[in-house]
Design a protein around this motif. Structure first.
Motif, PDB file in Angstrom:
ATOM      1  N   MET A   1     110.541  34.839 -38.206  1.00 58.32           N
ATOM      2  CA  MET A   1     111.449  35.007 -37.069  1.00 58.32           C
ATOM      3  C   MET A   1     112.342  33.765 -36.944  1.00 58.32           C
ATOM      4  O   MET A   1     111.863  32.645 -36.944  1.00 58.32           O
ATOM      5  CB  MET A   1     110.649  35.187 -35.773  1.00 58.32           C
ATOM      6  CG  MET A   1     111.513  35.479 -34.547  1.00 58.32           C
ATOM      7  SD  MET A   1     110.539  35.571 -33.014  1.00 58.32           S
ATOM      8  CE  MET A   1     109.558  37.030 -33.343  1.00 58.32           C
ATOM      9  N   THR A   2     113.681  33.955 -36.847  1.00 61.74           N
ATOM     10  CA  THR A   2     114.587  32.823 -36.733  1.00 61.74           C
ATOM     11  C   THR A   2     114.422  32.150 -35.373  1.00 61.74           C
ATOM     12  O   THR A   2     113.958  32.751 -34.409  1.00 61.74           O
ATOM     13  CB  THR A   2     116.041  33.291 -36.890  1.00 61.74           C
ATOM     14  OG1 THR A   2     116.369  34.152 -35.788  1.00 61.74           O
ATOM     15  CG2 THR A   2     116.235  34.043 -38.204  1.00 61.74           C
ATOM     16  N   LEU A   5     116.414  34.005 -32.631  1.00 60.44           N
ATOM     17  CA  LEU A   5     115.746  35.214 -32.148  1.00 60.44           C
ATOM     18  C   LEU A   5     114.558  34.860 -31.263  1.00 60.44           C
ATOM     19  O   LEU A   5     114.331  35.489 -30.226  1.00 60.44           O
ATOM     20  CB  LEU A   5     115.288  36.069 -33.337  1.00 60.44           C
ATOM     21  CG  LEU A   5     114.562  37.384 -32.985  1.00 60.44           C
ATOM     22  CD1 LEU A   5     115.428  38.265 -32.092  1.00 60.44           C
ATOM     23  CD2 LEU A   5     114.162  38.118 -34.252  1.00 60.44           C
ATOM     24  N   ARG A   6     113.814  33.848 -31.672  1.00 65.02           N
ATOM     25  CA  ARG A   6     112.668  33.409 -30.867  1.00 65.02           C
ATOM     26  C   ARG A   6     113.126  32.935 -29.486  1.00 65.02           C
ATOM     27  O   ARG A   6     112.498  33.239 -28.476  1.00 65.02           O
ATOM     28  CB  ARG A   6     111.920  32.309 -31.611  1.00 65.02           C
ATOM     29  CG  ARG A   6     110.629  31.880 -30.926  1.00 65.02           C
ATOM     30  CD  ARG A   6     109.738  31.044 -31.844  1.00 65.02           C
ATOM     31  NE  ARG A   6     110.461  29.942 -32.439  1.00 65.02           N
ATOM     32  CZ  ARG A   6     110.755  29.843 -33.729  1.00 65.02           C
ATOM     33  NH1 ARG A   6     110.398  30.797 -34.576  1.00 65.02           N
ATOM     34  NH2 ARG A   6     111.414  28.789 -34.198  1.00 65.02           N
ATOM     35  N   ILE A   8     115.936  33.853 -27.909  1.00 64.15           N
ATOM     36  CA  ILE A   8     116.413  35.012 -27.146  1.00 64.15           C
ATOM     37  C   ILE A   8     115.247  35.802 -26.575  1.00 64.15           C
ATOM     38  O   ILE A   8     115.256  36.215 -25.410  1.00 64.15           O
ATOM     39  CB  ILE A   8     117.305  35.912 -28.027  1.00 64.15           C
ATOM     40  CG1 ILE A   8     118.622  35.198 -28.347  1.00 64.15           C
ATOM     41  CG2 ILE A   8     117.586  37.239 -27.340  1.00 64.15           C
ATOM     42  CD1 ILE A   8     119.493  35.929 -29.343  1.00 64.15           C
ATOM     43  N   LEU A   9     114.215  36.009 -27.391  1.00 67.98           N
ATOM     44  CA  LEU A   9     113.053  36.761 -26.919  1.00 67.98           C
ATOM     45  C   LEU A   9     112.330  36.029 -25.791  1.00 67.98           C
ATOM     46  O   LEU A   9     111.854  36.660 -24.828  1.00 67.98           O
ATOM     47  CB  LEU A   9     112.093  37.024 -28.081  1.00 67.98           C
ATOM     48  CG  LEU A   9     112.561  38.040 -29.127  1.00 67.98           C
ATOM     49  CD1 LEU A   9     111.569  38.112 -30.284  1.00 67.98           C
ATOM     50  CD2 LEU A   9     112.750  39.420 -28.496  1.00 67.98           C
ATOM     51  N   ILE A 267     120.877  36.337 -24.198  1.00 71.35           N
ATOM     52  CA  ILE A 267     121.685  35.944 -25.364  1.00 71.35           C
ATOM     53  C   ILE A 267     122.589  34.772 -24.999  1.00 71.35           C
ATOM     54  O   ILE A 267     122.729  33.808 -25.753  1.00 71.35           O
ATOM     55  CB  ILE A 267     122.513  37.141 -25.867  1.00 71.35           C
ATOM     56  CG1 ILE A 267     121.585  38.269 -26.334  1.00 71.35           C
ATOM     57  CG2 ILE A 267     123.444  36.717 -26.999  1.00 71.35           C
ATOM     58  CD1 ILE A 267     122.303  39.574 -26.637  1.00 71.35           C
ATOM     59  N   HIS A 274     122.106  26.870 -29.587  1.00 74.30           N
ATOM     60  CA  HIS A 274     122.035  27.215 -31.005  1.00 74.30           C
ATOM     61  C   HIS A 274     123.413  27.134 -31.669  1.00 74.30           C
ATOM     62  O   HIS A 274     123.534  26.692 -32.818  1.00 74.30           O
ATOM     63  CB  HIS A 274     121.431  28.604 -31.188  1.00 74.30           C
ATOM     64  CG  HIS A 274     119.950  28.631 -31.009  1.00 74.30           C
ATOM     65  ND1 HIS A 274     119.063  28.422 -32.039  1.00 74.30           N
ATOM     66  CD2 HIS A 274     119.183  28.801 -29.907  1.00 74.30           C
ATOM     67  CE1 HIS A 274     117.824  28.472 -31.593  1.00 74.30           C
ATOM     68  NE2 HIS A 274     117.864  28.700 -30.296  1.00 74.30           N
ATOM     69  N   ASN A 290     126.245  35.847 -35.628  1.00 72.30           N
ATOM     70  CA  ASN A 290     125.514  35.838 -34.351  1.00 72.30           C
ATOM     71  C   ASN A 290     126.320  36.502 -33.241  1.00 72.30           C
ATOM     72  O   ASN A 290     125.769  37.236 -32.413  1.00 72.30           O
ATOM     73  CB  ASN A 290     125.171  34.400 -33.946  1.00 72.30           C
ATOM     74  CG  ASN A 290     124.052  33.810 -34.782  1.00 72.30           C
ATOM     75  OD1 ASN A 290     123.320  34.526 -35.446  1.00 72.30           O
ATOM     76  ND2 ASN A 290     123.924  32.491 -34.754  1.00 72.30           N
ATOM     77  N   THR A 293     126.231  40.338 -33.744  1.00 77.68           N
ATOM     78  CA  THR A 293     124.910  40.857 -33.387  1.00 77.68           C
ATOM     79  C   THR A 293     124.695  40.810 -31.882  1.00 77.68           C
ATOM     80  O   THR A 293     124.178  41.765 -31.278  1.00 77.68           O
ATOM     81  CB  THR A 293     123.806  40.046 -34.092  1.00 77.68           C
ATOM     82  OG1 THR A 293     124.029  40.069 -35.499  1.00 77.68           O
ATOM     83  CG2 THR A 293     122.426  40.632 -33.793  1.00 77.68           C
ATOM     84  N   GLY A 294     125.114  39.702 -31.266  1.00 80.11           N
ATOM     85  CA  GLY A 294     124.970  39.566 -29.815  1.00 80.11           C
ATOM     86  C   GLY A 294     125.768  40.614 -29.063  1.00 80.11           C
ATOM     87  O   GLY A 294     125.278  41.216 -28.096  1.00 80.11           O
ATOM     88  N   TYR A 297     124.034  44.176 -29.321  1.00 79.42           N
ATOM     89  CA  TYR A 297     122.866  44.392 -28.463  1.00 79.42           C
ATOM     90  C   TYR A 297     123.216  44.288 -26.982  1.00 79.42           C
ATOM     91  O   TYR A 297     122.552  44.910 -26.142  1.00 79.42           O
ATOM     92  CB  TYR A 297     121.733  43.437 -28.854  1.00 79.42           C
ATOM     93  CG  TYR A 297     121.082  43.869 -30.140  1.00 79.42           C
ATOM     94  CD1 TYR A 297     120.278  45.012 -30.183  1.00 79.42           C
ATOM     95  CD2 TYR A 297     121.318  43.188 -31.329  1.00 79.42           C
ATOM     96  CE1 TYR A 297     119.718  45.448 -31.371  1.00 79.42           C
ATOM     97  CE2 TYR A 297     120.746  43.618 -32.525  1.00 79.42           C
ATOM     98  CZ  TYR A 297     119.946  44.744 -32.541  1.00 79.42           C
ATOM     99  OH  TYR A 297     119.388  45.188 -33.725  1.00 79.42           O
TER     100      TYR A 297
END
Length: 488
Positions: A1-2, A5-6, A8-9, A267, A274, A290, A293-294, A297
């Motif tokens: 996991m990048t 992403l970590r 954001i989660l 995000i 980042h 990024n 992708t952002g 979603y």
């Protein structure tokens, strides 16, 4: 996991937990205090949010951005955090003194004096709490920062409901709000010590980092203040022109409309630090990826929750706030349309702020704020809360347009028209199907909220899987496990 992403989660989990707490807090609160008191509570918190934002001086964003740029050097990180804490204390003491002077000179209306006195005591601790969160985010320890935020919200929620139920009404709610920052800032100091040391900064550190932190924070303050005024000026103007009862109705519309931002918010918060790190390494292509992708979603989440909220506005308000709040349904539907566009903007803006375009993003926000105040001043006296919804919705769309123009002229690549068209068309197909299903079936408000959301989720996932907007590859290991379990 990048790491992105970590992050954001972690932020998403914290934001989702905050929403769940709000989903419990607000319906209970509006049944403990009267509708007029709820409107008073909304206007008091709206006004204090503006004051506390000024006192913070943009240091939350400045701290997490600067820390993120020096994470390879613990000694410099220590100096940055120490300098930020010192600045936050200075800002907090100045703001506290000015607010107390305003009360003494009777600049604060008598109606609000007791509430402002309680909240004034929290300003210093709010500032310290923000620096702790900013430092943890900059160190990419977002999970710790979000845990503190959720804990503070829980303390506030429990305390506010208990004090309101005990008969202290709005005064009890704001007292709990102030106490939550006091308690969690103390705990936060201990948590931050696990990840980085800090102390009273040396003069050299103040000179080296203080100016940059204060300068970047100043730019962020201009934009942040404009943004908060954009969120809150409509509430204050409704209170001014129409009174507390209409303010309560408007608050019941804008609260769920802003809830649909929780994925773009996660995000947005993760992107700043980042992107700053990627920008310092000249990784433009990764930043472009990024952003795309952002945006994807953000659009998906805003569609899922936004369409559901628009279609189920009346049953939601009936169940969540009570039948006396159903008159806000049309305003809620208008606001959701605007928040959809603003939600996408929230994904793109931090990229510009981390890469030297911060002056321009703040200028756009300030211009939109002026437009928002003018629109609301013109529309609220004649059209009430529907006018406020229209004025604010148009302002949110203007914010989107301004940032798209900035995106076009920046060094970052715009998403292709074909890609965007396919994504949007898929969401329109989902919206058309879901609206049709809800309109065909007539059930009670409670039944609507039980039946239609899961049905909408299944429809949304199915359509977006077929269109390729939701990748199935990451879910294959989990689906394989489920399949093996079912075959036993």
């Amino acid at each position: 996991m990048t790491s992105l992403l970590r992050s954001i989660l972690s932020i998403f989990s914290g934001r989702f937990a905050m929403i769940l707490i709000s989903l419990v807090f607000t319906p209970i609160l509006v049944r403990i205090i009267s509708q007029a008191q709820y409107g008073l509570y909304a206007s008091v918190l709206a006004g204090f949010t503006i004051v506390s934002l000024v006192s913070k001086g943009g240091l939350f964003d400045a701290t997490r951005k600067t820390v993120a740029e020096y994470t390879d050097n613990p000694r410099e990180v220590e100096s940055i955090i120490s300098t930020s804490l010192l600045l936050s204390v200075i800002y907090g003491l100045l703001a506290t003194g000015l607010l107390l002077l305003s009360i003494r000179l009777e600049i604060v209306p008598t109606r609000y004096t007791s509430y402002v006195q309680v909240l004034t005591g929290a300003i210093l601790f709010i500032n310290i709490f923000e620096i702790i969160k900013g430092a943890l985010h900059g160190l990419q320890r977002e999970s710790a920062g979000e845990a503190l935020n959720v804990a503070r919200r829980l303390v506030y929620t429990v305390g506010a409901l208990l004090l309101a139920y005990a008969g202290y009404d709005v005064l009890g709610v704001v007292t709990a709000y102030a106490a939550s920052f006091l308690l969690l800032s103390i705990l936060g100091v201990l948590v931050l010590a696990k990840y980085s040391s800090y102390r009273f900064p040396e003069q050299g550190a103040i000179v080296t980092y203080g100016q940059d932190i204060a300068s970047y924070g100043g730019y962020q303050l201009i934009g942040g203040l404009s943004a908060v005024l954009l969120y809150k000026s409509d509430i204050l103007l409704v209170e001014h022109f129409k009174g507390s009862t209409f303010t309560a109705l408007y608050q019941s519309a804008i609260t769920p409309a802003e809830m649909i931002w929780f994925v773009p918010f996660a995000i947005q918060i993760a992107f700043l630090q980042h992107t700053a790190s990627l920008w310092s390494s000249n990784k433009i292509d990764e930043i472009n990826q990024n952003i795309q992708t952002g945006v994807k979603y953000a659009v998906l989440s805003l569609t899922l929750f936004g369409v559901g909220l628009v279609v189920l506005a009346e049953p939601f308000l009936t169940v969540y706030f009570g039948p006396e709040y159903v008159d806000a349904a049309t305003t809620l539907q208008i606001l959701v349309f605007g928040t959809f566009f603003f939600g996408i903007t929230r994904v793109v803006t931090p990229v510009f702020q981390a890469t030297g375009w911060v002056k321009y993003t703040e200028l756009i926000t300030f211009a939109v704020l002026i437009a928002n105040i003018l629109l609301n001043t013109l529309l609220i006296p004649q059209y009430g809360i529907i006018g406020a919804g229209i004025g604010t919705g148009i302002s949110y769309i203007l914010m989107f347009v301004g940032n798209i123009i900035l995106w076009k002229y920046s060094q970052f690549k715009l998403v292709s028209l074909d890609w965007a068209s396919k994504l949007v068309m898929t969401q329109l197909i989902f919206a058309a199907f879901f609206v049709g299903i809800v309109r065909l079936v007539s059930v009670s408000p409670w039944a609507s909220l039980i039946l239609f959301p899961p049905l909408g989720l299944i429809l949304f996932i199915s359509i977006n899987l077929l269109a390729g907007n939701i990748p199935i590859q990451p879910a294959k290991p989990y689906l394989s496990r489920v399949s093996k379990y079912l075959r036993r």
